[in-house]
Design a protein around this motif. Structure first.
Motif, PDB file in Angstrom:
ATOM      1  N   ALA A 544      57.904  60.430  -3.132  1.00  0.00           N
ATOM      2  CA  ALA A 544      58.359  59.048  -2.964  1.00  0.00           C
ATOM      3  C   ALA A 544      58.580  58.718  -1.488  1.00  0.00           C
ATOM      4  O   ALA A 544      58.276  57.611  -1.026  1.00  0.00           O
ATOM      5  N   ILE A 545      59.114  59.676  -0.731  1.00  0.00           N
ATOM      6  CA  ILE A 545      59.330  59.450   0.708  1.00  0.00           C
ATOM      7  C   ILE A 545      57.997  59.246   1.416  1.00  0.00           C
ATOM      8  O   ILE A 545      57.840  58.337   2.240  1.00  0.00           O
ATOM      9  N   GLU A 546      57.047  60.097   1.049  1.00  0.00           N
ATOM     10  CA  GLU A 546      55.721  60.015   1.685  1.00  0.00           C
ATOM     11  C   GLU A 546      55.011  58.731   1.305  1.00  0.00           C
ATOM     12  O   GLU A 546      54.455  58.020   2.159  1.00  0.00           O
ATOM     13  N   ALA A 547      55.030  58.390   0.021  1.00  0.00           N
ATOM     14  CA  ALA A 547      54.301  57.220  -0.460  1.00  0.00           C
ATOM     15  C   ALA A 547      54.851  55.928   0.112  1.00  0.00           C
ATOM     16  O   ALA A 547      54.103  54.962   0.346  1.00  0.00           O
ATOM     17  N   ASN A 548      56.155  55.865   0.359  1.00  0.00           N
ATOM     18  CA  ASN A 548      56.774  54.643   0.864  1.00  0.00           C
ATOM     19  C   ASN A 548      57.058  54.684   2.365  1.00  0.00           C
ATOM     20  O   ASN A 548      57.738  53.806   2.890  1.00  0.00           O
ATOM     21  N   ASN A 549      56.533  55.743   3.025  1.00  0.00           N
ATOM     22  CA  ASN A 549      56.671  55.870   4.485  1.00  0.00           C
ATOM     23  C   ASN A 549      58.138  55.763   4.917  1.00  0.00           C
ATOM     24  O   ASN A 549      58.506  54.984   5.791  1.00  0.00           O
ATOM     25  N   LEU A 550      58.980  56.589   4.272  1.00  0.00           N
ATOM     26  CA  LEU A 550      60.420  56.530   4.523  1.00  0.00           C
ATOM     27  C   LEU A 550      60.903  57.592   5.506  1.00  0.00           C
ATOM     28  O   LEU A 550      62.106  57.703   5.743  1.00  0.00           O
ATOM     29  N   TRP A 551      59.983  58.370   6.071  1.00  0.00           N
ATOM     30  CA  TRP A 551      60.400  59.398   7.024  1.00  0.00           C
ATOM     31  C   TRP A 551      61.034  58.757   8.253  1.00  0.00           C
ATOM     32  O   TRP A 551      60.634  57.675   8.681  1.00  0.00           O
ATOM     33  N   PHE A 552      62.025  59.424   8.798  1.00  0.00           N
ATOM     34  CA  PHE A 552      62.742  58.909   9.969  1.00  0.00           C
ATOM     35  C   PHE A 552      61.905  59.139  11.229  1.00  0.00           C
ATOM     36  O   PHE A 552      61.627  60.284  11.593  1.00  0.00           O
ATOM     37  N   LYS A 553      61.493  58.063  11.866  1.00  0.00           N
ATOM     38  CA  LYS A 553      60.699  58.136  13.099  1.00  0.00           C
ATOM     39  C   LYS A 553      61.600  57.704  14.255  1.00  0.00           C
ATOM     40  O   LYS A 553      61.740  56.517  14.546  1.00  0.00           O
ATOM     41  N   GLU A 554      62.206  58.665  14.883  1.00  0.00           N
ATOM     42  CA  GLU A 554      63.211  58.390  15.901  1.00  0.00           C
ATOM     43  C   GLU A 554      62.586  57.848  17.180  1.00  0.00           C
ATOM     44  O   GLU A 554      61.481  58.258  17.572  1.00  0.00           O
ATOM     45  N   ILE A 555      63.276  56.912  17.835  1.00  0.00           N
ATOM     46  CA  ILE A 555      62.801  56.372  19.104  1.00  0.00           C
ATOM     47  C   ILE A 555      62.888  57.440  20.192  1.00  0.00           C
ATOM     48  O   ILE A 555      63.575  58.452  20.041  1.00  0.00           O
ATOM     49  N   SER A 556      62.163  57.194  21.291  1.00  0.00           N
ATOM     50  CA  SER A 556      62.120  58.172  22.381  1.00  0.00           C
ATOM     51  C   SER A 556      63.401  58.132  23.211  1.00  0.00           C
ATOM     52  O   SER A 556      64.222  57.216  23.103  1.00  0.00           O
ATOM     53  N   GLU A 557      63.550  59.142  24.085  1.00  0.00           N
ATOM     54  CA  GLU A 557      64.720  59.211  24.957  1.00  0.00           C
ATOM     55  C   GLU A 557      64.788  58.014  25.894  1.00  0.00           C
ATOM     56  O   GLU A 557      65.867  57.465  26.155  1.00  0.00           O
ATOM     57  N   ASP A 558      63.616  57.600  26.401  1.00  0.00           N
ATOM     58  CA  ASP A 558      63.576  56.426  27.290  1.00  0.00           C
ATOM     59  C   ASP A 558      64.035  55.168  26.572  1.00  0.00           C
ATOM     60  O   ASP A 558      64.747  54.329  27.147  1.00  0.00           O
TER      61      ASP A 558
END
Length: 623
Positions: A544-558
């Motif tokens: 379900a996480i994969e299908a709905n693109n729910l993975w946490f994509k953290e912003i960069s340090e900058d």
């Protein structure tokens, strides 16, 4: 007679002035002078507060002028009382200066058995009235008691959990009294030779005892005895009572403590712990909330000025049905006895009652003693002989007791005592088993990681154990409350080995593993939990996480640094708080972190990282 206006009533109460009109006074205005016998409302209040105080402040303001509104007068009196310490919280009610309280308990618990104590009739509590009644239960002539041996097993487990010595031979007695719920005219019990004696139970600070008891107190268990329950009385309209004999003969144990307690809260904590203990070893059918456990409390007081003085006359408060009632009733009865003795009276031995919400106990009857009950050995029942092999088998197979479980949860897994106790008590112990299953699932996934991070430490274990406990205790519970909206169910159901029908342990462990590793956010995790609960994706959390693109994509340090700059812009007043502070302004820091998170992309900012970046930014900007 014409009705008096409120203003005239107020003048009379607050200043003693009577109206010139009407039948009270004719022809002239009358003022109650200094020598007159006048009880003013304000004087009564002031006198009450002075009497209740141990010290009187000489500069206390005086109230009672005719121009003082009644509402203001009462408010000022309340303020004065609070200032002088007249109001007592429940914590303050544990002691009374100059007096010592002594408390002993008698706890009656219904045993978890299929048969009654002396008849083969089945135990039933919610079935058709009078549908499970044997001839002996209603004392039909010629019927004889036949002890059901399986009843002994839960009773022995309880006695062992209370650290009692099991007596190889015990006997049954008849306790005579006449009431409609007792068809034989006597109750069968074990007064002289009970099956268990000389036990003890230790209460710790985490059990909620009174602060005056320090880190712990040991309470002696005088004896544990088997006895039979009475019929259930169903009160009807018009002073009519119906009797349900299904409950007659249901097996009970009576746990009698020594008078080792001196604070109301400690006595309440003991009842709570015994209830938990009986549930853990599968002894009790149900708790106080459903009538399966009842407590009688023996209360006495004596002055502390003479340590050789004998204990005071005790009274007994019968049939307390909640933990709160135990503490409240003890406080009320203690205070009643002290008032009686301070007024020059005597405390008489008697049986008293208590109703929830009451401020006073009430007299029921004179206290019966051994002579009143005419105890005698029951001639129809042979002695009860208990083999050592049975006792040893039950001792070695006893469930893990609450204290040992608490020690493991607190010391090994890092839970707070409050969360640990909640886990143990919820769902008759099944919730803590569910917690272990969820924890095992997370542990297996972490150990299976190929990276060096899979070498977990004790500190790692405590972190994700705390996370799992929070979700198992709180987030899971929210699914059944109004917070789940129209999707809320009545209750979560757990099996004895700790599996949940609505949220399988495997699904929750998978969800919490990804949350712990920072691969999904808390918000996403809660949405996934609700989906599992609604049976939308059982066994397919990761899919379900994969299908709905729910993975946490953290912003960069900058990007974090840019957001921090934007958040502090125009906040000069807030930034001044970080200069020459005596205590670090954490609240102001979190205000800036919150602003930073609102300005950034949704669900892509880690709060811990945002706090770290903002802390570094304000330090550099104000350093």
């Amino acid at each position: 007679m014409k009705r008096m206006p409120i203003s005239e009533v107020a003048r009379y109460l607050l200043d003693g002035r009577l109206s010139q009109r009407g039948c009270l006074v004719a022809g002239q205005r009358t003022t109650l002078g200094q020598g007159a016998v006048a009880l003013r409302f304000s004087s009564l209040l002031s006198g009450y507060f002075r009497a209740a105080s141990t010290t009187v402040t000489p500069t206390a303001p005086s109230y009672g002028s005719a121009t003082t509104p009644l509402r203001k007068l009462l408010k000022e009196e309340a303020k004065l009382a609070k200032k002088q310490g007249k109001t007592k919280s429940k914590a303050d009610s544990q002691t009374v200066d100059g007096w010592e309280l002594t408390v002993g308990l008698e706890i009656h618990a219904q045993l978890n058995t299929a048969r009654k104590l002396f008849s083969p009739a089945t135990t039933s509590f919610n079935e058709e009235p009078n549908s499970h009644v044997a001839l002996f239960d209603v004392s039909m002539p010629g019927s004889q008691p036949l002890i059901q041996k399986e009843v002994l097993l839960p009773a022995l487990r309880a006695a062992l959990a209370l650290n009692c010595d099991i007596q190889p031979v015990s006997r049954f007695d008849r306790k005579h009294y006449f009431w409609w719920d007792q068809p034989a005219g006597y109750q069968i019990t074990q007064y002289y030779e009970p099956f268990a004696k000389n036990g003890h139970i230790t209460l710790h600070a985490r059990d909620g005892i009174s602060a005056e008891d320090g880190e712990g107190v040991s309470v002696g268990i005088k004896q544990v005895q088997l006895e039979q329950d009475t019929a259930k009385t169903l009160t009807q309209v018009g002073n009519v009572h119906w009797l349900d004999f299904n409950r007659v003969g249901v097996p009970l144990i009576e746990i009698i403590t020594e008078p080792d307690m001196h604070y109301p809260r400690t006595a309440a904590a003991l009842v709570r712990k015994i209830q938990l203990l009986l549930n853990t070893v599968d002894t009790c059918v149900s708790g106080m909330e459903t009538g399966g456990l009842r407590a009688d409390v023996n209360v006495s007081v004596r002055k502390t000025d003479d340590p050789t003085r004998s204990l005071g006359t005790r009274t007994e408060i019968k049939n307390l049905g909640t933990i709160k009632a135990v503490e409240d009733a003890i406080i009320a009865e203690r205070d009643r006895q002290i008032r009686e003795l301070e007024a020059g009276g005597v405390v008489t031995g008697e049986t008293r009652g208590w109703s929830l919400g009451s401020k006073e106990t009430r007299r029921l009857r004179g206290k019966e003693g051994e002579v009143d009950y005419r105890y005698m050995p029951d001639p129809d029942i042979a002695p009860l002989v208990i083999g050592d092999d049975l006792v040893e088998h039950l001792r070695t197979s006893l469930a893990v007791l609450p204290d040992a479980e608490m020690d493991t949860l607190v010391d090994v897994f890092g839970l707070t005592a409050k969360d640990a106790l909640s886990l143990i008590m919820l769902d008759s112990g099944a919730r803590v088993q569910y917690f272990y299953q969820v924890l095992d699932g997370i542990d297996e996934k972490i150990k299976a990681e190929p990276s060096a991070r899979s070498k977990r430490t004790q500190s790692d274990l405590k972190r994700y154990a705390t996370l799992a406990a929070n979700w198992v205790t709180h987030e899971l519970g929210r699914l059944t409350t109004y917070k789940a909206g129209p999707f809320a169910a009545a209750e979560l159901s757990f099996t004895a080995d700790g599996e949940c029908a609505q949220v399988p342990a495997a699904d929750l462990s998978q969800l919490l593993y990804h949350l712990y590793r920072g691969r999904i956010t808390g918000k996403v995790a809660k949405e996934l939990l609700l989906s599992v609960y609604l049976e939308e994706m059982k066994g397919a959390v990761e899919e379900a996480i994969e299908a709905n693109n729910l993975w946490f994509k953290e912003i960069s340090e900058d990007e974090y640094c840019q957001l921090a700059e934007m958040a502090v812009e125009g906040e000069d007043k807030v930034l001044k708080e970080f200069v020459d502070y005596k205590k670090f302004p954490q609240g102001k820091l979190m205000y800036l972190v919150g602003k930073m998170m609102r300005m950034g992309p949704t669900e892509r900012i880690d709060p811990a990282t945002a706090e770290m970046v903002m802390r570094a930014r304000v330090t550099s900007k104000t350093g």
